[in-house]
Design a protein around this motif. Structure first.
Motif, short mmCIF file in Angstrom:
data_model
loop_
_atom_site.label_atom_id
_atom_site.label_comp_id
_atom_site.label_asym_id
_atom_site.label_seq_id
_atom_site.Cartn_x
_atom_site.Cartn_y
_atom_site.Cartn_z
N GLU A 94 51.93 48.10 88.46
CA GLU A 94 50.94 46.95 88.11
C GLU A 94 50.52 46.98 86.86
O GLU A 94 50.13 45.85 86.11
CB GLU A 94 49.83 46.71 89.15
N THR A 95 50.27 48.09 86.31
CA THR A 95 50.07 48.00 84.55
C THR A 95 51.36 47.85 83.90
O THR A 95 51.22 47.48 82.66
CB THR A 95 49.54 49.36 84.33
N ILE A 96 52.33 47.79 84.53
CA ILE A 96 53.45 47.76 83.59
C ILE A 96 54.42 46.38 83.71
O ILE A 96 55.01 45.83 82.82
CB ILE A 96 54.72 48.81 83.88
N PHE A 97 54.40 45.89 85.23
CA PHE A 97 55.25 44.61 85.34
C PHE A 97 54.43 43.77 85.79
O PHE A 97 53.29 43.74 86.71
CB PHE A 97 56.16 44.99 86.54
N GLN A 98 54.54 42.28 85.01
CA GLN A 98 53.87 41.30 85.70
C GLN A 98 54.66 40.85 86.93
O GLN A 98 53.53 39.79 87.49
CB GLN A 98 54.11 40.34 84.64
N GLN A 99 55.58 40.91 87.37
CA GLN A 99 56.04 40.36 88.54
C GLN A 99 56.30 41.58 89.60
O GLN A 99 56.66 42.57 89.45
CB GLN A 99 57.48 39.61 88.39
N PRO A 100 56.32 41.23 90.89
CA PRO A 100 56.32 42.34 91.93
C PRO A 100 57.81 42.69 92.50
O PRO A 100 58.19 42.33 93.72
CB PRO A 100 55.54 41.69 93.21
N TYR A 101 58.56 42.93 91.33
CA TYR A 101 60.03 43.28 91.58
C TYR A 101 60.25 44.45 91.03
O TYR A 101 60.41 44.50 89.75
CB TYR A 101 60.80 42.25 91.22
N TYR A 102 60.35 45.83 91.56
CA TYR A 102 60.46 46.97 90.95
C TYR A 102 60.41 48.30 92.07
O TYR A 102 60.27 47.86 93.40
CB TYR A 102 59.27 47.38 90.38
N ARG A 103 60.98 49.32 91.61
CA ARG A 103 60.91 50.47 92.52
C ARG A 103 59.34 50.88 92.63
O ARG A 103 58.90 51.30 91.60
CB ARG A 103 61.85 51.63 92.01
N LEU A 104 59.08 50.78 93.90
CA LEU A 104 57.70 51.20 94.13
C LEU A 104 57.41 52.40 94.13
O LEU A 104 56.28 53.13 93.81
CB LEU A 104 57.00 50.65 95.56
N VAL A 105 58.21 53.21 94.91
CA VAL A 105 58.01 54.70 94.90
C VAL A 105 59.29 55.46 94.72
O VAL A 105 60.38 55.00 95.34
CB VAL A 105 57.81 55.19 96.50
N PHE A 106 59.31 56.34 93.62
CA PHE A 106 60.64 57.06 93.42
C PHE A 106 60.53 58.32 93.83
O PHE A 106 60.69 59.18 92.79
CB PHE A 106 60.88 56.82 92.01
N GLY A 107 60.43 58.66 94.82
CA GLY A 107 60.64 60.23 95.21
C GLY A 107 59.84 61.28 94.72
O GLY A 107 58.39 60.90 94.46
N GLU A 108 60.46 62.14 93.99
CA GLU A 108 59.75 63.29 93.46
C GLU A 108 58.99 62.77 92.12
O GLU A 108 57.91 63.16 91.76
CB GLU A 108 60.76 64.40 92.95
N PRO A 113 58.49 63.43 97.52
CA PRO A 113 59.84 63.67 97.97
C PRO A 113 60.21 63.05 99.11
O PRO A 113 59.58 63.16 100.15
CB PRO A 113 59.82 65.06 97.91
N GLY A 114 61.61 62.60 99.11
CA GLY A 114 61.93 62.14 100.55
C GLY A 114 61.73 60.75 100.85
O GLY A 114 62.18 60.13 101.86
N VAL A 115 60.94 59.87 100.00
CA VAL A 115 60.83 58.52 100.06
C VAL A 115 61.23 57.70 98.87
O VAL A 115 60.97 57.96 97.56
CB VAL A 115 59.52 58.24 100.16
N VAL A 116 62.03 56.74 99.01
CA VAL A 116 62.42 55.75 98.01
C VAL A 116 61.86 54.21 98.52
O VAL A 116 62.25 54.04 99.60
CB VAL A 116 63.85 55.72 97.56
N ILE A 117 61.14 53.41 97.85
CA ILE A 117 60.77 52.04 98.34
C ILE A 117 61.00 51.26 96.95
O ILE A 117 60.65 51.43 95.99
CB ILE A 117 59.16 52.20 98.78
N ASP A 118 61.81 50.26 97.53
CA ASP A 118 62.02 49.11 96.39
C ASP A 118 61.11 48.02 96.88
O ASP A 118 61.06 47.52 97.96
CB ASP A 118 63.58 48.82 96.23
N ARG A 119 60.58 47.30 96.00
CA ARG A 119 59.80 46.13 96.18
C ARG A 119 60.42 44.71 95.93
O ARG A 119 60.76 44.90 94.50
CB ARG A 119 58.04 46.18 95.89
N PHE A 120 60.56 43.79 96.59
CA PHE A 120 60.72 42.54 96.36
C PHE A 120 59.73 41.54 96.93
O PHE A 120 60.02 40.97 97.97
CB PHE A 120 62.31 42.29 97.04
N ASN A 121 58.62 41.40 95.96
CA ASN A 121 57.61 40.46 96.56
C ASN A 121 56.84 41.10 97.97
O ASN A 121 56.43 42.35 97.90
CB ASN A 121 58.03 39.10 96.55
N ASP A 122 57.09 40.17 99.15
CA ASP A 122 56.59 40.90 100.13
C ASP A 122 57.46 41.45 101.21
O ASP A 122 57.19 41.80 102.25
CB ASP A 122 55.89 39.72 100.82
#
Length: 396
Positions: A94-108, A113-122
């Motif tokens: 949220e400090t970097i991107f103005q819109q809610p489209y990004y990789r939210l969690v990038f594992g390590e 580790p073991g989790v990748v989450i991509d956010r596409f708004n809701d």
């Protein structure tokens, strides 16, 4: 509740002390803590003196048998554990991107580790790759719903190769209202991506590379090879390219490019459903006058394992060789690789070799890194998987 202890060999401890998050099976003092004697998928790592180092997920069958998830003596991955990790990751985005489209969690990269989450708004598309996280999935869901609201839609797209290593089944599962596609905006361009597409449906890691190219394409002809759903090509068309040709082997991806072109009111995009190797070597060869001002070569990982390096390197060589033949004098060539075992130096060497074979000169004018939603720990150079080089190509 106490967890099983996993003792690390004395000479292997410093790497963990320096911030690395992985433990390989040959780094364990198995005479003291035999791998096969450990039950459960969480362990406490200890040094050669028996002193606590960290809490880690565990799988005795994997080469990377332990992955650090906390420097505290955690005994369970509960909702509070995931909430803290995800909120920290969210605050960074949220400090970097103005819109809610990004990789939210990038594992390590986000200490999870073991989790990748991509956010596409809701919409949140989640991939789990370890047994410990899989077992704690209800707690992960609860944390996501606490942060993003009970109405957020979650898709578990657990079909990656990493799950095979951890002996986990492949499946997809919707939490909340189901959906067939996702919408996003990247660099001011709109896209729709199918949920049954590649990975999480989108590749956020090339965001910065695409943004750079968008500034260079006005009035130019562009060839986007391995285009998937047009991440490079559609953006180039939107930013003034005269013509864009997208090539992909998947008819479904090709159809999606058409949808994305319409979404952005573009009429300068053409699509070709073909194997990229065949297209570059055969179809273009038959059209000797077909050249482009810009060529983007962004293949999937062609080297999956270290033992496959020679064969994979040859594949990169062939692709770069035939793509470079189709660059107009003074044109821009983008060569990328997401193969962990293809180093930056090796990819640069390949481009230089194919250029010299064609009596061409290449100038490296830009190098794109993974976008800021893919943070990399300096202690883990293994995570530096993405290479993306931009060259100006001239004839000698």
């Amino acid at each position: 509740m106490s967890l099983p202890r996993l003792r690390i060999k004395k000479r292997e401890q410093q790497r963990l002390r320096d911030g690395h998050l992985w433990v390989y099976s040959n780094e364990v003092e198995t005479q003291v803590t035999p791998l096969k004697a450990i039950s459960g998928n969480l362990v406490h790592l200890e040094d050669y003196r028996g002193q606590f180092i960290a809490t880690a997920s565990f799988n005795a069958q994997s080469l990377i048998c332990a992955r650090i998830v906390s420097l505290d003596e955690v005994t369970v991955l509960d909702q509070a554990f995931f909430r803290q990790k995800i909120q920290a990751a969210l605050a960074l985005r949220e400090t970097i991107f103005q819109q809610p489209y990004y990789r939210l969690v990038f594992g390590e990269g986000d200490f999870l580790p073991g989790v990748v989450i991509d956010r596409f708004n809701d919409i949140l598309v989640v991939q789990i790759s370890t047994q410990a996280i899989e077992q704690a999935k209800p707690e992960l869901i609860a944390a996501l719903q606490e942060i993003f609201g009970q109405d957020c839609r979650i898709l578990f797209k657990n079909d990656g190769k990493g799950r095979h290593i951890e002996q986990l089944p492949e499946y997809t599962e919707h939490v909340g209202a189901s959906f067939d596609d996702i919408e996003l905006i990247e660099n001011g361009v709109q896209f729709k991506a199918p949920v049954d597409g590649q990975k999480t449906g989108w590749f956020f890691d090339h965001r910065d590379g695409r943004q750079w190219l968008n500034t260079c394409v006005a009035g130019k002809s562009v060839l986007d090879v391995f285009s998937y759903i047009g991440g490079w090509g559609i953006q180039a068309a939107k930013h003034g390219a005269s013509t864009v040709t997208c090539v992909d082997a998947s008819q479904k991806a090709i159809d999606q490019i058409g949808i994305n072109a319409q979404l952005n009111e573009l009429n300068n995009v053409q699509t070709i459903c073909a194997d990229a190797f065949d297209y570059l070597k055969t179809e273009l060869k038959a059209q000797d006058n077909t050249t482009y001002d810009v060529i983007v070569l962004d293949p999937p990982a062609l080297i999956q394992k270290r033992r496959d390096f020679d064969q994979g390197r040859q594949a990169y060589f062939v692709l770069n060789e035939h793509a470079l033949k189709r660059i107009n004098d003074g044109g821009i060539f983008i060569s990328a690789s997401c193969s962990l075992h293809m180093t930056s130096d090796e990819l640069l060497k390949i481009v230089q070799q194919v250029a010299r074979r064609q009596n061409k000169q290449v100038q490296l004018i830009h190098q794109a890194r993974p976008a800021a939603d893919h943070p990399r720990l300096l202690s883990m150079p293994e995570a530096d998987y993405l290479k993306c080089f931009m060259f100006k190509v001239t004839s000698i």
